[in-house]
Design a protein around this motif. Structure first.
Motif, PDB file in Angstrom:
ATOM      1  N   ASP A 153       0.856  -1.179   0.000  1.00  0.00           N
ATOM      2  CA  ASP A 153       0.000   0.000   0.000  1.00  0.00           C
ATOM      3  C   ASP A 153       0.899   1.239   0.000  1.00  0.00           C
ATOM      4  O   ASP A 153       1.359   1.680   1.062  1.00  0.00           O
ATOM      5  N   SER A 199      -2.136  -7.441   3.113  1.00  0.00           N
ATOM      6  CA  SER A 199      -1.547  -6.144   2.776  1.00  0.00           C
ATOM      7  C   SER A 199      -1.244  -5.393   4.058  1.00  0.00           C
ATOM      8  O   SER A 199      -1.863  -5.620   5.100  1.00  0.00           O
ATOM      9  N   PHE A 213      -1.121  -2.196   6.674  1.00  0.00           N
ATOM     10  CA  PHE A 213      -1.926  -1.009   6.957  1.00  0.00           C
ATOM     11  C   PHE A 213      -1.486  -0.419   8.293  1.00  0.00           C
ATOM     12  O   PHE A 213      -0.873  -1.087   9.127  1.00  0.00           O
TER      13      PHE A 213
END
Length: 926
Positions: free
Chosen positions: A697, A753, A755
């Motif tokens: 990300d 992912s 975060f």
């Protein structure tokens, strides 16, 4: 009160005060100029004076004399500062941790400007800059609005010298460096010339430094963790059922040699035509070349070994293997497998920075303009891991010998250059990194003539960092192993068998080199081989080319890799603006200073990389993913974020010798560059047909920390002080990974992912104690010159991160206890400085250990570093005002550096010993 509320109050106070304002950023603060200091005590006193006069909480280091920093290595000098610890690479200090926060949480500046770094991450390698090139270092531990953002741990500024502060001077040094393990002596030299002209209005300074060193360090490693085996698999005829034992998978012993060459220089022009105008141009260049080569025996206890050849296994009460014997003496029909390895880690670093600074005073205003550009590059790329194999009739290993290194003995086999070896594995890969930084800054300072506001500061500017990484790798490092002999177009006459495995070989004599080593790990008490052959990599590769040159070129020659997300770049452009007021007055006849500031930053992020794409996912009729998803394409990302960072520093002079400080601020550190690359990776478990996807990300937010610091400083004499400081940081927004189930291309995928985790926080908390004392007031004149400088840091922090069993993990890189003691004597031209540095154990995170015989399962365990202490000696004798003889001894005690698993110090994963080193020479100054 929350920091965001404090930001509003501070902003309001500033808004009512900034009708006119000016500033001067931290890199040009004349109060921190460090110039003519001579001797240990003078440098300690000067550093304490900098600390005393500062508006924020900081610590400083000052050169003892021109070209004489406390340690030969800047990183190792920084470890003398309270709360600063050093990470070593092959025995040399390289990176620093401040109050438990590693390099990614700190910002390093040179003359106030962020310097480019050849590392893959955001940290900085302090071994790049020779200590002879610098004059001082300041470690800012609390924030000010004028300080660069990005350092939750600290803002570390390195100062070079200015010619008009030096005047007319020629200085130099010539030394010899000796390492007791390598038993070689290398030259080291430095030179500085400074001259002023036109009634001291114009100055030129030039300095150079060149060091060479040849060192050796020894190590033992479990390598690839400690595998867990069922005893019934190892000894099927001995009646075992569910009993298990753990052994290292590839235990090894290694003798490593480092050949280091570092050349650097600075150049400075300074023009001060009047008291109101000061123009400075400065440049720094440094080149560091290292070839680190490991000569290793690796023992494949199980991989490639027929388990039927295991003769004996003993197990300790802790479930770890006490001993193992494989093979029978003199019987090559049931051998064990041994490997020779050549492990090379080259480093080719080039770093430079140029900067122009203009400072102009007009009436009550002080304006400052600064522009700078910096580049750093590591062009090495090719780290090698070269392996050849052979068989030994008998291998016996004993961990139950009272040593942290096991006994390793062979039967009748000698691993010299006359033994038959077969081709095996040849990995060549690595990163090429290039970093560019630049800035354009305008600051100012306004000093009112009356009122309690004594200074008003402001500034704005543009900063840029552009870092790219290219990963170089091969198509198939195992091309010349026995995995698939058919891909090599060579006659069968070039093949032979080892333990039932057909291999290319026996290798020619040109592929091997004789080696012998003594004093392994400082004469370890373990029973170990004293000599083994080395690999001549060029000769080995010539042999591979003779077998099949086309295959060598296709499979083993490294090329830039666009697969796996390892080639990418991240560019960050930041615009900042800050405002800061300094209020000075008295409270019941006690002078105080209040520094209130707000810094605003807006960062634009652009990143690029090579990635797989979900749009290419397709499945066949059986639900198996097709190869279409493996297609890699160029991808890019653009994003931005902004932050407001408030700060408040309060200083109260309780008496003329006692100072109380309080500091409250919010700080940020940007996320790792590896998480900002726009990379997606897709895979499928061929057995279960379960689908997986990992995606980065690039829009991740920075970490941020609410910080509260206190300090009470007692300057009870001209050469004595006692300081006590506390620190508290609550960190938010750490990057974590959690899988989610998503529907992609009509199928369920487990998508992982990173975060920012704003629900949990980490806490850094502790205190520091610092003491400087000379004893001239207590000793007779004949004993004058003795003194001591000591500091202690306690850090009781929580990571806020947990393992699968909900046990909180330790904070990575943080030692709970750390102290430094420096005893010195300085009188009649003789200086002796004895320094001891200690840090308690700390965590390196987690390690993966396979559960055998299948590699599909693994245990995730913590990896810790044992406590460590170093004793160094520095001595000099000034024969006259111009000539000084010098002597330094480093790592005198030569402690073992030990990594262990799951908090069990008998569960050794890695141990190394570097040996002591010595420098002797002469410094000349005119």
């Amino acid at each position: 009160m929350k920091i965001k509320h404090i930001a509003l109050l501070i902003s309001t106070a500033l808004a009512t005060s900034l009708s006119t304002y000016a500033a001067q950023e931290e890199d040009n603060n004349d109060e921190t100029e460090i110039i003519e200091v001579r001797g240990v005590l003078s440098s300690l006193k000067e550093a304490q004076e900098i600390k005393k006069l500062s508006n924020n909480i900081l610590d400083a280091l000052v050169a003892e004399d021109i070209g004489k920093f406390p340690d030969a290595n800047v990183a190792e000098a920084l470890q003398r500062i309270p709360g600063v610890s050093v990470s070593r690479v092959h025995g040399e200090g390289q990176k620093v941790t401040v109050r438990g926060l590693t390099g990614d949480y700190n910002v390093t500046t040179l003359n106030g400007r962020k310097i480019a770094s050849e590392t893959v991450g955001r940290d900085f390698n302090y071994d790049l800059i020779a200590s002879e090139l610098i004059g001082g270092v300041q470690i800012n531990k609390t924030q000010q609005a004028k300080l660069s953002e990005g350092g939750i741990g600290a803002i570390i500024n390195i100062d070079t010298l200015k010619p008009l502060n030096i005047g007319s001077l020629v200085a130099g040094s010539l030394e010899g460096y000796y390492n007791e393990r390598s038993e070689e002596t290398s030259p080291q030299a430095s030179f500085l010339i400074s001259e002023s002209f036109n009634d001291d209005t114009f100055g030129i300074l030039f300095s150079m430094n060149h060091t060479e060193s040849k060192t050796r360090f020894d190590s033992h490693s479990a390598q690839w963790g400690w595998g867990q085996w069922n005893m019934k698999d190892l000894l099927p005829n001995d009646g075992y059922t569910d009993e298990t034992v753990r052994f290292p998978n590839w235990p090894n012993i290694t003798v490593s040699t480092d050949d280091r060459k570092r050349t650097g220089g600075t150049f400075a022009l300074q023009w001060r035509p009047s008291a109101n105008l000061d123009i400075n141009f400065d440049a720094l260049y440094t080149k560091y070349e290292i070839l680190s080569t490991g000569h290793m025996i690796s023992l494949a206890l199980f991989e490639g070994t027929n388990l039927d050849n295991i003769q004996e296994v003993t197990v300790g009460e802790d479930g770890l293997g006490n001993s193992i014997t494989i093979g029978e003496p003199g019987n090559m029909d049931s051998p064990a497998i041994a490997e020779l390895l050549e492990d090379q880690h080259p480093r080719e670093s080039d770093t430079f920075q140029i900067g122009l600074n203009v400072n102009y005073i007009y009436d009550q205003f002080n304006f400052n303009f600064d522009v700078a550009y910096s580049e750093a590059e590591d062009a090495s790329a090719e780290e090698s891991w070269i392996v050849v194999r052979t068989a030994i009739d008998t291998l016996s290993m004993n961990w139950d010998n009272g040593e942290q290194v096991p006994d390793i003995t062979f039967g009748d086999t000698v691993l010299d250059e006359n033994t038959d070896y077969g081709a095996w594995y040849a990995r060549l890969q690595g990163d090429k990194v290039k970093d560019k930084t630049g800035r354009f800054v305008f600051d100012g300072e306004y000093e009112p003539t009356d009122g309690i506001i004594t200074q008003v500061l402001f500034g704005t500017g543009y900063n840029m960092q552009d870092k790219g990484k290219t990963f170089w790798s091969q198509k198939n490092a195992s091309a010349f192993t026995s995995d698939d002999m058919s891909i090599i177009n060579a006659p069968e006459s070039e093949q032979f068998e080892i333990n039932g495995n057909t291999m290319w070989g026996p290798l020619p004599a040109s592929a091997l080199s004789p080696s012998s080593f003594s004093n392994f790990m400082g004469n370890s008490g373990a029973n170990l081989p004293s000599a083994w052959a080395g690999i001549n990599v060029n000769g080995l590769f010539d042999y591979y080319r003779s077998l099949d040159n086309e295959a060598f070129e296709e499979y083993l020659v490294p090329r830039p890799s666009l697969e796996g997300g390892n080639t990418y770049g991240v560019k960050e452009e930041t615009i900042h603006a800050y405002a800061e007021i300094i209020i000075e007055d008295e409270i019941v006849n006690m002078p105080y200073m209040l520094d209130l500031g707000v810094r605003y930053i807006k960062t634009d992020v652009s990143s690029w990389g090579y990635s797989q794409s979900p749009s290419n996912i397709a499945f066949d009729s059986e639900g198996k993913i097709t190869d279409s998803h493996k297609q890699v394409g160029y991808v890019s990302f653009n994003g931005s974020y902004d932050k407001i960072l408030p700060s408040a520093n309060f200083k109260l002079s309780l008496t003329d010798k006692l100072v109380l400080r309080l500091a409250l601020s919010q700080a940020m550190s940007r996320p790792p560059l590896t998480n900002l690359s726009p990379v997606t990776s897709i895979s499928q478990d061929e057995t279960t047909l379960q689908n997986f996807m990992y995606e980065n990300d690039p829009g991740l937010e920075p970490y941020y920390a609410d910080q509260f610091d206190t300090s009470i400083e007692w300057y009870y004499s001209d050469s004595g002080n006692l300081n006590f400081a506390t620190f508290y940081k609550e960190l938010h927004g750490f990057i974590i990974y959690e899988p989610t189930q998503q529907n992609i291309a009509g199928k369920s995928f487990e998508v992982t992912s990173p975060f920012n985790d704003d629900d949990n926080s980490s806490r850094i908390r502790g205190y520091e104690l610092n003491w400087l004392q000379t004893f001239d007031d207590f000793l007779p004149a004949s004993l004058a010159g003795f003194g001591v400088s000591a500091n202690y840091t306690y850090n009781n922090s929580t990571s806020g991160q947990y393992d699968g069993d909900n046990n909180e993990l330790p904070f990575k890189g943080l030692s709970e206890h750390q102290y430094n003691i420096v005893a010195f004597y300085e009188n009649n031209g003789l200086m002796i400085n004895l320094a001891y540095n200690y840090r308690s154990e700390y965590s390196l995170g987690t390690v993966w250990s396979p559960l055998m015989p299948s590699w599909g399962e693994a245990a995730i365990e913590t990896l810790e570093v044992d406590e460590w202490g170093a004793l160094d000696l520095s001595a000099s004798y000034a024969m006259n005002d111009n000539v000084t003889l010098t002597f330094d001894a480093n790592n005198i005690l030569d402690p073992d550096f030990v990594q262990y698993i799951d908090g069990d110090k008998s569960f050794v994963d890695y141990i190394s010993s570097w040996g002591s080193s010595y420098r002797a020479g002469v410094r000349i100054k005119f």
